[in-house]
Structures are given as C-alpha cells and as structure tokens.
Design a protein around this motif. Structure first.
Motif, PDB file in Angstrom:
ATOM      1  N   TRP A 163      -9.002   3.904   6.865  1.00 27.86           N
ATOM      2  CA  TRP A 163      -7.779   3.918   7.658  1.00 27.86           C
ATOM      3  C   TRP A 163      -6.605   4.458   6.875  1.00 27.86           C
ATOM      4  O   TRP A 163      -5.778   5.184   7.397  1.00 27.86           O
ATOM      5  CB  TRP A 163      -7.453   2.512   8.143  1.00 27.86           C
ATOM      6  CG  TRP A 163      -8.155   2.158   9.388  1.00 27.86           C
ATOM      7  CD1 TRP A 163      -9.255   1.369   9.504  1.00 27.86           C
ATOM      8  CD2 TRP A 163      -7.848   2.590  10.713  1.00 27.86           C
ATOM      9  NE1 TRP A 163      -9.634   1.289  10.811  1.00 27.86           N
ATOM     10  CE2 TRP A 163      -8.796   2.021  11.561  1.00 27.86           C
ATOM     11  CE3 TRP A 163      -6.855   3.416  11.256  1.00 27.86           C
ATOM     12  CZ2 TRP A 163      -8.786   2.244  12.939  1.00 27.86           C
ATOM     13  CZ3 TRP A 163      -6.850   3.630  12.615  1.00 27.86           C
ATOM     14  CH2 TRP A 163      -7.801   3.055  13.437  1.00 27.86           C
TER      15      TRP A 163
ATOM     16  N   PRO B 288       7.865  -0.422  10.436  1.00 23.00           N
ATOM     17  CA  PRO B 288       8.619   0.141  11.542  1.00 23.00           C
ATOM     18  C   PRO B 288       9.683   1.119  11.050  1.00 23.00           C
ATOM     19  O   PRO B 288      10.216   0.943   9.953  1.00 23.00           O
ATOM     20  CB  PRO B 288       9.253  -1.074  12.192  1.00 23.00           C
ATOM     21  CG  PRO B 288       8.974  -2.217  11.354  1.00 23.00           C
ATOM     22  CD  PRO B 288       7.990  -1.869  10.340  1.00 23.00           C
ATOM     23  N   PRO B 289       9.978   2.138  11.819  1.00 19.93           N
ATOM     24  CA  PRO B 289      10.971   3.116  11.394  1.00 19.93           C
ATOM     25  C   PRO B 289      12.352   2.492  11.396  1.00 19.93           C
ATOM     26  O   PRO B 289      12.697   1.752  12.306  1.00 19.93           O
ATOM     27  CB  PRO B 289      10.859   4.207  12.449  1.00 19.93           C
ATOM     28  CG  PRO B 289      10.350   3.519  13.643  1.00 19.93           C
ATOM     29  CD  PRO B 289       9.459   2.432  13.156  1.00 19.93           C
ATOM     30  N   SER B 290      13.131   2.764  10.342  1.00 20.08           N
ATOM     31  CA  SER B 290      14.489   2.237  10.381  1.00 20.08           C
ATOM     32  C   SER B 290      15.515   3.355  10.276  1.00 20.08           C
ATOM     33  O   SER B 290      16.525   3.316  10.951  1.00 20.08           O
ATOM     34  CB  SER B 290      14.684   1.220   9.272  1.00 20.08           C
ATOM     35  OG  SER B 290      14.429   1.804   8.030  1.00 20.08           O
ATOM     36  N   ASP B 291      15.265   4.352   9.456  1.00 18.69           N
ATOM     37  CA  ASP B 291      16.203   5.457   9.350  1.00 18.69           C
ATOM     38  C   ASP B 291      15.565   6.718   9.895  1.00 18.69           C
ATOM     39  O   ASP B 291      14.391   6.983   9.658  1.00 18.69           O
ATOM     40  CB  ASP B 291      16.582   5.693   7.889  1.00 18.69           C
ATOM     41  CG  ASP B 291      17.439   4.560   7.369  1.00 18.69           C
ATOM     42  OD1 ASP B 291      18.332   4.137   8.121  1.00 18.69           O
ATOM     43  OD2 ASP B 291      17.193   4.107   6.250  1.00 18.69           O
ATOM     44  N   VAL B 292      16.357   7.475  10.615  1.00 16.92           N
ATOM     45  CA  VAL B 292      15.812   8.701  11.182  1.00 16.92           C
ATOM     46  C   VAL B 292      15.713   9.777  10.103  1.00 16.92           C
ATOM     47  O   VAL B 292      14.686  10.422   9.942  1.00 16.92           O
ATOM     48  CB  VAL B 292      16.690   9.196  12.338  1.00 16.92           C
ATOM     49  CG1 VAL B 292      16.042  10.399  12.992  1.00 16.92           C
ATOM     50  CG2 VAL B 292      16.906   8.099  13.336  1.00 16.92           C
TER      51      VAL B 292
ATOM     52  N   LEU C 251       2.664   1.609   8.907  1.00 14.20           N
ATOM     53  CA  LEU C 251       2.812   0.415   9.726  1.00 14.20           C
ATOM     54  C   LEU C 251       4.171  -0.239   9.570  1.00 14.20           C
ATOM     55  O   LEU C 251       4.464  -1.209  10.249  1.00 14.20           O
ATOM     56  CB  LEU C 251       1.720  -0.592   9.377  1.00 14.20           C
ATOM     57  CG  LEU C 251       0.344  -0.243   9.908  1.00 14.20           C
ATOM     58  CD1 LEU C 251      -0.680  -1.234   9.440  1.00 14.20           C
ATOM     59  CD2 LEU C 251       0.360  -0.206  11.418  1.00 14.20           C
TER      60      LEU C 251
ATOM     61  N   ALA D   9     -13.485   0.127   4.961  1.00 17.47           N
ATOM     62  CA  ALA D   9     -12.816   0.388   6.233  1.00 17.47           C
ATOM     63  C   ALA D   9     -11.322   0.607   6.020  1.00 17.47           C
ATOM     64  O   ALA D   9     -10.729   1.512   6.623  1.00 17.47           O
ATOM     65  CB  ALA D   9     -13.053  -0.767   7.188  1.00 17.47           C
ATOM     66  N   SER D  10     -10.742  -0.219   5.144  1.00 14.61           N
ATOM     67  CA  SER D  10      -9.299  -0.031   4.930  1.00 14.61           C
ATOM     68  C   SER D  10      -9.043   1.304   4.248  1.00 14.61           C
ATOM     69  O   SER D  10      -8.035   1.956   4.495  1.00 14.61           O
ATOM     70  CB  SER D  10      -8.723  -1.181   4.129  1.00 14.61           C
ATOM     71  OG  SER D  10      -9.176  -1.127   2.814  1.00 14.61           O
TER      72      SER D  10
END
Lengths: 212, 203
Positions: free
Chosen positions: B97, B152-156, B150, B93-94
């Motif tokens: 994904w 989180p975004p930190s730099d654009v 997964l 399953a992983s």
C-alpha cells in the motif's frame, strides 16, 4: 495493511483538526461577493464567479458583504484569512472573561469539567496560530488561560482514571482532543478488565449468562 | 519437547513486529526458512505417530490420550506457523500500500530491495497483492488516489525543497526541473508523490 497501525483505533491529531475545520465560525469579510441588482441584471457584461462548494452550504460565501459579519466553515475562514480577505471573529468563549469563568468553575468543582465546546483546544490552537491579530484581548494572556485550563483538566483526568472499571465511564464535557489522547489507554485497560470480569463471572454463573 | 521450535519462531515474529513498529522502515528480516522447515519436519513426524497410534486402535484409554496430545502438539505448531506468516504478510501488505502503489506500480521488484529476504511464496504473494491493489485503484474508484497520503490536507500551497537530484520529472500537472537545493512553491497535491518518494522535503 491499507490502514497503518497507528491509525487503527484512534484519530491522529491532524484528523481531529480536519474534523474541527468543518465547524462554522463567524468572520468579517473584507471583500464583497454579493451581486448588486445592476450587476445581476446584466450578468453577461461581467461574468461573476459563483462558488459551488461540495462539502458545505455555499449561500454565505456567495453573499458576503465587506465588514458585515457572516458565518462560514472554519477551513474557508482560515483560507480567506491567509489571503487577508477576512478577519475572524473570535468565538464568545474565547475571551479573557469567559475563560476566567471556566477556570473558576474548574477549580470549584473538582469532580466535573466545565462546559467548554467539544473542539476548544483545536480551535484555540488554530486561531492563535493563524488569526492572532483578530483577538480583542492580548493573545499571550489568552494562551496562558488556555494552558491553565488544559492543565487543570489534565490533572482531573488523571485523577479520574483511578475509577476505571469494566462497565462504564462518564466523561461529560471532555473535548475531542482530550478523549482522543485517552482513547488507546482507557479502551485497552477497560477491555482487559472486561475480559477478566467476564471470564471470572462465567465460571460461577454460566447458566444464567447464557439465558439471555 | 515438541513446540519449542515453534516458540522460537514466535519470538522471531515478535522481533519483526517490534522492528516494523519502531523505525517504520519497511525492511523485513530474513525469512526463517530452516526453522520453518524443522517445524514442518516435526509436524510430519507427529503425523506419523498419529497414524501409528490409529493403527493400534485397541489400545484403549492410553492410546486415546497419546493420540489427543499428538493432535495438540500439531495444533500448537500450526498456530505458531500461521502467526509468524500472518505477521509477515501484514508487513508485506502495508508495503504494497505504501510504496508500490506510488505512481510507478510497474517496478515492484525495484522498490523492495530486500526481496531476497522473502520466501518464494511471499514474493509471489506480494506481487499478486500489489496487483490487487492496483486493480482496485483502477476500478470504480479511479478518481481517488487510494494509496495516497492519509494525513488530511491542510495547506493548499506549500514550500518544498529538493533533496535529491532528479532531473526533469513529469508529474501529471506539469514538468518540474528538480535541481538539488532549489526551492519551489507548489500545490501540495502535485508534489505529494515526490515527497513520499523522498525527492522533496516539505518546509
């Protein structure tokens, strides 16, 4: 599974940073976004961009005046800082004097933690990294103080772990990072202790337990 | 003793779990077909025993005990088999994904090179599970890339370096000419997929 094992029962450090970045912080903008009256009257001449933020209140962003302090969320402040459009005002607790006070408190009270904000480690780290030129005190000294605080608290935490039990734990003023580091260990141990306790109790006191 | 084989299978499952946890390479060890087969044989033998015991109903206490222990042995084998299969299905399953979801969900067979290591049923399961995943992504939540990163975004904007020649690759936001060793300054959202596939390295 859809969620990887390493994220199953705790936050990753990046996620903590993400949470912390939603907190407000004071900045000194270097740009003006407030419309003056003349501009506002004939908006058709020069279309002014109005920001619409979906995650946070956008009033302050649309109402910035250069060199007049205002409060925005941290992620936005860091973004503006990166482009040189603002300088971040260091929070009140992030000064040499305040930190000295905290360290003093920590040393004098071996059983308690000083009341630092819940995000102190992350905020300090982020600001040292990305806004080092905005501090009034020299950054290397601040860094040293933060490190001192961290070490003192860490030793207290490891001392406190002696008192792990199956029912409760009091962790006043512990920051999110510190809690998150502890989480897998402490919850694992406490779960096991609870299991043992419950099974031992059930053997002799079964009828009482089920009356609830 | 009954159940010894199942124990071996559990050890194998533990090894699988450790392998997956440590190096995170999504390669599943071989499916232990013969061991499973032997266990199943043992179970059917146990079942025959149970039926035989049932026939001589009048045995009283002793046969009751025999019957019970036989059932326990079968129970034990069942648990071990299920645990083994569950460990493997979680890894599958992983896999579904992490990898199959990225951009090309058409090449399910291309991505898991070790499909020889899977049993026939597992291959079927993987295929259908990937189908479920892509169904979910094309359903109500189409705006969100559910199998995306997964962290989180930190730099654009980020710097990326091209690690492998890929020619001209079309992303949804434009065309890149990916020559090995070249460097780009791009929006992170555009290249996240390529980073996950190993074409680019984030700097």
């Amino acid at each position: 599974m859809s969620l990887p094992k390493r994220l199953e029962n705790k936050f990753s450090p990046e996620e903590i940073q993400f949470l912390v970045e939603n907190e407000p912080i004071k900045i000194m903008p270097r740009i003006t976004t407030r419309k003056n009256r003349r501009q506002a009257a004939n908006t058709d001449v020069k279309p002014v961009t109005n920001w619409k933020l979906i995650t946070t209140d956008d009033y302050n962003v649309n109402n910035m005046v250069a060199l007049k302090s205002t409060e925005v969320v941290l992620w936005l402040a860091l973004l503006l800082k990166q482009q040189g459009k603002c300088s971040i005002v260091a929070p009140a607790w992030l000064t040499l004097k305040q930190l000295d006070g905290f360290i003093d408190f920590e040393v004098r009270n071996p059983l308690r933690f000083a009341s630092l904000p819940w995000n102190w480690l992350v905020v300090a780290h982020l600001l040292f990294q990305r806004a080092a030129d905005d501090f009034r005190d020299p950054v290397h000294l601040l860094r040293g103080k933060i490190q001192d605080l961290r070490e003192i608290r860490q030793s207290k935490i490891s001392k406190g772990l002696q008192h792990l039990n199956e029912s409760h734990l009091q962790l006043d003023n512990l920051s999110l990072t510190e809690i998150n580091e502890l989480r897998p260990f402490v919850t694992g141990v406490m779960d096991k202790m609870m299991e043992i306790h419950a099974s031992a109790n059930n053997d002799n006191a079964e009828p009482e337990d089920y009356e609830m | 003793m009954y159940g010894d084989l199942a124990n071996k299978l559990i050890l194998e499952a533990k090894r699988t779990q450790q392998l997956v946890n440590t190096n995170a390479s999504s390669e599943l060890p071989m499916f232990q077909e013969e061991m499973v087969h032997l266990i199943l044989k043992e179970v059917s033998q146990l079942q025959r025993n149970a039926e035989f015991l049932k026939l001589q109903e009048e045995g009283g206490k002793v046969s009751k005990c025999q019957y019970f222990v036989t059932m326990l042995c079968m129970e034990r084998n069942k648990r071990c088999l299920l645990a083994y299969e569950k460990v493997r299905s979680e890894v599958l399953a992983s896999l579904a994904w992490e990898h199959n979801g990225m951009e090309f969900f058409s090449d399910i067979t291309g991505k898991t090179q070790d499909s020889g290591n899977l049993s026939h049923y597992e291959q079927e399961y993987l295929k259908e599970y990937s189908q479920l995943v892509s169904d979910m992504k094309t359903g109500d939540l189409i705006d969100v890339d559910l199998s995306g990163s997964l962290t989180p975004p930190s730099d654009v904007f980020i710097d990326v370096r091209v690690l492998r020649d890929a020619g001209e690759i079309q992303t949804e936001y434009g065309v890149f000419n990916l020559i090995k060793g070249s460097q780009f300054f791009v929006r992170q959202a555009d290249v996240e997929r390529l980073i996950q596939q190993g074409y680019l390295q984030k700097l």
